[in-house]
Design a protein around this motif. Structure first.
Motif, PDB file in Angstrom:
ATOM      1  N   LEU A 169       0.835  -1.196   0.000  1.00 32.32           N
ATOM      2  CA  LEU A 169       0.000   0.000   0.000  1.00 32.32           C
ATOM      3  C   LEU A 169       0.870   1.247   0.000  1.00 32.32           C
ATOM      4  CD1 LEU A 169      -2.801  -0.818   2.603  1.00 32.32           C
ATOM      5  CD2 LEU A 169      -3.142  -0.317   0.179  1.00 32.32           C
ATOM      6  N   GLN A 170       0.438   2.247  -0.738  1.00 28.89           N
ATOM      7  CA  GLN A 170       1.090   3.547  -0.710  1.00 28.89           C
ATOM      8  C   GLN A 170       0.003   4.617  -0.588  1.00 28.89           C
ATOM      9  OE1 GLN A 170       3.035   4.689  -4.358  1.00 28.89           O
ATOM     10  NE2 GLN A 170       1.501   3.694  -5.625  1.00 28.89           N
ATOM     11  N   ALA A 171       0.418   5.807  -0.227  1.00 23.60           N
ATOM     12  CA  ALA A 171      -0.510   6.932  -0.194  1.00 23.60           C
ATOM     13  C   ALA A 171      -0.461   7.636  -1.543  1.00 23.60           C
ATOM     14  CB  ALA A 171      -0.155   7.894   0.930  1.00 23.60           C
ATOM     15  N   VAL A 172      -1.615   7.765  -2.165  1.00 25.58           N
ATOM     16  CA  VAL A 172      -1.734   8.589  -3.368  1.00 25.58           C
ATOM     17  C   VAL A 172      -2.566   9.795  -2.967  1.00 25.58           C
ATOM     18  CG1 VAL A 172      -2.644   8.759  -5.706  1.00 25.58           C
ATOM     19  CG2 VAL A 172      -1.481   6.676  -4.971  1.00 25.58           C
ATOM     20  N   VAL A 173      -1.935  10.960  -3.012  1.00 26.36           N
ATOM     21  CA  VAL A 173      -2.517  12.182  -2.450  1.00 26.36           C
ATOM     22  C   VAL A 173      -2.703  13.210  -3.559  1.00 26.36           C
ATOM     23  CG1 VAL A 173      -2.236  13.941  -0.673  1.00 26.36           C
ATOM     24  CG2 VAL A 173      -1.316  11.667  -0.303  1.00 26.36           C
ATOM     25  N   TYR A 174      -3.782  13.978  -3.437  1.00 27.08           N
ATOM     26  CA  TYR A 174      -4.109  14.961  -4.471  1.00 27.08           C
ATOM     27  C   TYR A 174      -3.945  16.365  -3.890  1.00 27.08           C
ATOM     28  CZ  TYR A 174      -5.534  10.880  -6.979  1.00 27.08           C
ATOM     29  OH  TYR A 174      -5.512   9.664  -7.610  1.00 27.08           O
ATOM     30  N   VAL A 175      -2.844  17.005  -4.292  1.00 26.99           N
ATOM     31  CA  VAL A 175      -2.421  18.293  -3.744  1.00 26.99           C
ATOM     32  C   VAL A 175      -2.945  19.420  -4.626  1.00 26.99           C
ATOM     33  CG1 VAL A 175      -0.410  19.696  -3.130  1.00 26.99           C
ATOM     34  CG2 VAL A 175      -0.354  17.220  -2.809  1.00 26.99           C
ATOM     35  N   ALA A 176      -3.371  20.513  -3.993  1.00 29.20           N
ATOM     36  CA  ALA A 176      -3.824  21.678  -4.760  1.00 29.20           C
ATOM     37  C   ALA A 176      -2.760  22.087  -5.771  1.00 29.20           C
ATOM     38  CB  ALA A 176      -4.127  22.832  -3.813  1.00 29.20           C
ATOM     39  N   ALA A 177      -3.196  22.385  -6.987  1.00 23.74           N
ATOM     40  CA  ALA A 177      -2.255  22.708  -8.058  1.00 23.74           C
ATOM     41  C   ALA A 177      -1.363  23.889  -7.690  1.00 23.74           C
ATOM     42  CB  ALA A 177      -3.021  22.995  -9.346  1.00 23.74           C
ATOM     43  N   SER A 178      -1.864  24.805  -6.880  1.00 23.71           N
ATOM     44  CA  SER A 178      -1.063  25.964  -6.490  1.00 23.71           C
ATOM     45  C   SER A 178       0.068  25.593  -5.541  1.00 23.71           C
ATOM     46  CB  SER A 178      -1.957  27.018  -5.819  1.00 23.71           C
ATOM     47  OG  SER A 178      -2.621  26.464  -4.681  1.00 23.71           O
ATOM     48  N   SER A 179      -0.086  24.477  -4.804  1.00 27.77           N
ATOM     49  CA  SER A 179       0.942  24.048  -3.846  1.00 27.77           C
ATOM     50  C   SER A 179       1.878  22.988  -4.409  1.00 27.77           C
ATOM     51  CB  SER A 179       0.279  23.495  -2.581  1.00 27.77           C
ATOM     52  OG  SER A 179      -0.503  24.477  -1.941  1.00 27.77           O
ATOM     53  N   ALA A 180       1.466  22.317  -5.469  1.00 29.40           N
ATOM     54  CA  ALA A 180       2.258  21.221  -6.023  1.00 29.40           C
ATOM     55  C   ALA A 180       3.681  21.623  -6.414  1.00 29.40           C
ATOM     56  CB  ALA A 180       1.530  20.596  -7.210  1.00 29.40           C
ATOM     57  N   PRO A 181       3.929  22.844  -6.945  1.00 32.89           N
ATOM     58  CA  PRO A 181       5.311  23.200  -7.296  1.00 32.89           C
ATOM     59  C   PRO A 181       6.260  23.230  -6.106  1.00 32.89           C
ATOM     60  CG  PRO A 181       3.764  24.638  -8.440  1.00 32.89           C
ATOM     61  CD  PRO A 181       2.969  23.846  -7.451  1.00 32.89           C
ATOM     62  N   LEU A 182       5.731  23.271  -4.888  1.00 29.73           N
ATOM     63  CA  LEU A 182       6.587  23.267  -3.701  1.00 29.73           C
ATOM     64  C   LEU A 182       7.115  21.874  -3.370  1.00 29.73           C
ATOM     65  CD1 LEU A 182       4.402  25.534  -1.381  1.00 29.73           C
ATOM     66  CD2 LEU A 182       6.414  26.217  -2.702  1.00 29.73           C
ATOM     67  N   LEU A 183       6.499  20.849  -3.956  1.00 24.66           N
ATOM     68  CA  LEU A 183       6.856  19.468  -3.611  1.00 24.66           C
ATOM     69  C   LEU A 183       7.961  18.953  -4.516  1.00 24.66           C
ATOM     70  CD1 LEU A 183       3.310  17.926  -3.048  1.00 24.66           C
ATOM     71  CD2 LEU A 183       4.785  19.101  -1.426  1.00 24.66           C
ATOM     72  N   GLY A 223     -16.553   3.849  -7.545  1.00 24.47           N
ATOM     73  CA  GLY A 223     -17.156   4.106  -6.241  1.00 24.47           C
ATOM     74  C   GLY A 223     -16.433   5.138  -5.406  1.00 24.47           C
ATOM     75  N   ALA A 224     -15.346   5.697  -5.904  1.00 23.82           N
ATOM     76  CA  ALA A 224     -14.554   6.651  -5.117  1.00 23.82           C
ATOM     77  C   ALA A 224     -15.272   7.986  -4.998  1.00 23.82           C
ATOM     78  CB  ALA A 224     -13.193   6.853  -5.773  1.00 23.82           C
ATOM     79  N   ASP A 225     -15.094   8.631  -3.843  1.00 23.20           N
ATOM     80  CA  ASP A 225     -15.673   9.950  -3.603  1.00 23.20           C
ATOM     81  C   ASP A 225     -14.703  11.003  -4.133  1.00 23.20           C
ATOM     82  OD1 ASP A 225     -17.036  12.143  -2.753  1.00 23.20           O
ATOM     83  OD2 ASP A 225     -16.649  11.852  -0.609  1.00 23.20           O
ATOM     84  N   VAL A 226     -14.745  11.233  -5.443  1.00 27.27           N
ATOM     85  CA  VAL A 226     -13.791  12.157  -6.052  1.00 27.27           C
ATOM     86  C   VAL A 226     -14.138  13.606  -5.755  1.00 27.27           C
ATOM     87  CG1 VAL A 226     -13.230  10.512  -7.864  1.00 27.27           C
ATOM     88  CG2 VAL A 226     -15.028  12.195  -8.256  1.00 27.27           C
ATOM     89  N   ARG A 227     -15.374  13.887  -5.373  1.00 25.10           N
ATOM     90  CA  ARG A 227     -15.746  15.272  -5.056  1.00 25.10           C
ATOM     91  C   ARG A 227     -14.950  15.782  -3.853  1.00 25.10           C
ATOM     92  NH1 ARG A 227     -22.353  14.741  -5.537  1.00 25.10           N
ATOM     93  NH2 ARG A 227     -22.415  14.096  -7.730  1.00 25.10           N
ATOM     94  N   ARG A 228     -14.693  14.892  -2.906  1.00 28.94           N
ATOM     95  CA  ARG A 228     -13.898  15.285  -1.739  1.00 28.94           C
ATOM     96  C   ARG A 228     -12.499  15.726  -2.166  1.00 28.94           C
ATOM     97  NH1 ARG A 228     -10.230  12.523   1.976  1.00 28.94           N
ATOM     98  NH2 ARG A 228     -10.192  10.791   0.512  1.00 28.94           N
ATOM     99  N   LEU A 229     -11.939  15.037  -3.145  1.00 27.42           N
ATOM    100  CA  LEU A 229     -10.583  15.341  -3.584  1.00 27.42           C
ATOM    101  C   LEU A 229     -10.524  16.605  -4.440  1.00 27.42           C
ATOM    102  CD1 LEU A 229      -9.546  11.695  -4.536  1.00 27.42           C
ATOM    103  CD2 LEU A 229      -9.098  12.899  -2.388  1.00 27.42           C
ATOM    104  N   LEU A 230     -11.631  16.937  -5.109  1.00 28.17           N
ATOM    105  CA  LEU A 230     -11.658  18.100  -5.986  1.00 28.17           C
ATOM    106  C   LEU A 230     -12.342  19.298  -5.339  1.00 28.17           C
ATOM    107  CD1 LEU A 230     -12.629  16.325  -9.340  1.00 28.17           C
ATOM    108  CD2 LEU A 230     -10.413  17.327  -8.781  1.00 28.17           C
ATOM    109  N   ALA A 231     -12.667  19.188  -4.048  1.00 28.33           N
ATOM    110  CA  ALA A 231     -13.427  20.249  -3.377  1.00 28.33           C
ATOM    111  C   ALA A 231     -12.699  21.589  -3.400  1.00 28.33           C
ATOM    112  CB  ALA A 231     -13.733  19.847  -1.940  1.00 28.33           C
TER     113      ALA A 231
END
Length: 269
Positions: A146-160, A205-213
């Motif tokens: 298992l790994q974590a797949v995380v969805y970061v706000a596009a404005s913050s992604a360049p910091l990673l 079945g994934a709750d993608v709205r939570r990730l795109l909120a």
């Protein structure tokens, strides 16, 4: 009488309002020492104190292959269903059987080693070719942890950057008892995700709205520290929970993107 005459003379004398009142002052050297100590303390604090810049984002625990749909190859009536939600099945394991139009009994086997994330059929149901049967979380190799797949706000992604340290909180596991998971950024996506791309990787079945909120997001893959002795296969900061985690479990990740000192803010470095 002597003392009485002196007292009367003092009462009759005018008040000496023009005389300056001398107050007890602080020695100049003591003031200088206090200021010097304050400056030295502030300088030491600003250069030694560490302040972490953190980016937080929502995601899931999942295997690297993601979730793949399983569709019916031929039509018929479902006779038996053996697959169960959140259970691991090996490639070739019977999932369900159906009676075809020519009365043949067809047994459908798992095409991959996988976990059944969503099961969409029941016994007695009539299937047409192409009907969605299940969403299955694929295991493409024996060491596919298992790994974590995380969805970061596009404005913050360049910091990673790959190598950034990450703390991961699993929402289904009490962190006060078992603690958190730790990992390191492996990859940062190059393009924003869409609702369709999220569902293609996480399943229908994934709750993608939570990730795109919060708006546009970038996918970040975070391998986690393993622990072969844990039922979860992962290392926890306090103790391992005595149960496995469900597929596509929700998590919140905190990325340390920089370690700064207060003096950096003053110098704008």
């Amino acid at each position: 009488m002597k003392y009485r005459r002196q007292a009367l003379r003092r009462l009759e004398a005018p008040e000496q309002l023009d005389e300056a009142v001398r107050l007890a002052g602080v020695p100049t050297w003591l003031t200088a020492v206090a200021l010097t100590l304050a400056v030295v303390f502030a300088a030491g604090w600003s250069t030694t104190t560490e302040v972490r810049r953190v980016v937080e984002a929502a995601g899931v625990l999942i295997h690297s292959g993601g979730v793949s749909p399983l569709d019916a190859v031929e039509g018929g009536q479902v006779m038996e269903v053996w697959g169960a939600l959140n259970h691991r099945v090996a490639k070739g394991t019977p999932l369900y059987s159906l009676r075809s139009a020519d009365q043949r009994i067809v047994i459908v086997n798992a095409p991959w080693d996988a976990y059944v994330v969503t099961w969409m059929i029941s016994e007695g149901q009539l299937l047409q070719p192409g009907t969605r049967i299940a969403d299955m979380e694929r295991l493409d190799s024996p060491d596919d942890n298992l790994q974590a797949v995380v969805y970061v706000a596009a404005s913050s992604a360049p910091l990673l950057r790959p190598g950034n340290q990450v703390e991961v909180i699993a929402e289904s596991v009490p962190s006060t008892i078992f603690g958190n998971l730790r990992g390191t950024v492996a990859t940062v996506g190059a393009f924003p995700e869409t609702e369709e791309s999220l569902r293609a990787f996480l399943g229908s079945g994934a709750d993608v709205r939570r990730l795109l909120a919060g708006g546009s997001v970038i996918r970040v893959a975070v391998p986690l520290e393993p622990d072969p002795d844990s039922p979860t296969g992962l290392k926890w900061s306090k103790q391992s929970p005595p149960f496995q985690l469900n597929s596509v479990s929700a998590v919140t990740a905190s990325f340390t993107v920089a370690v700064e000192h207060p003096i950096d803010w003053l110098l704008k470095r």
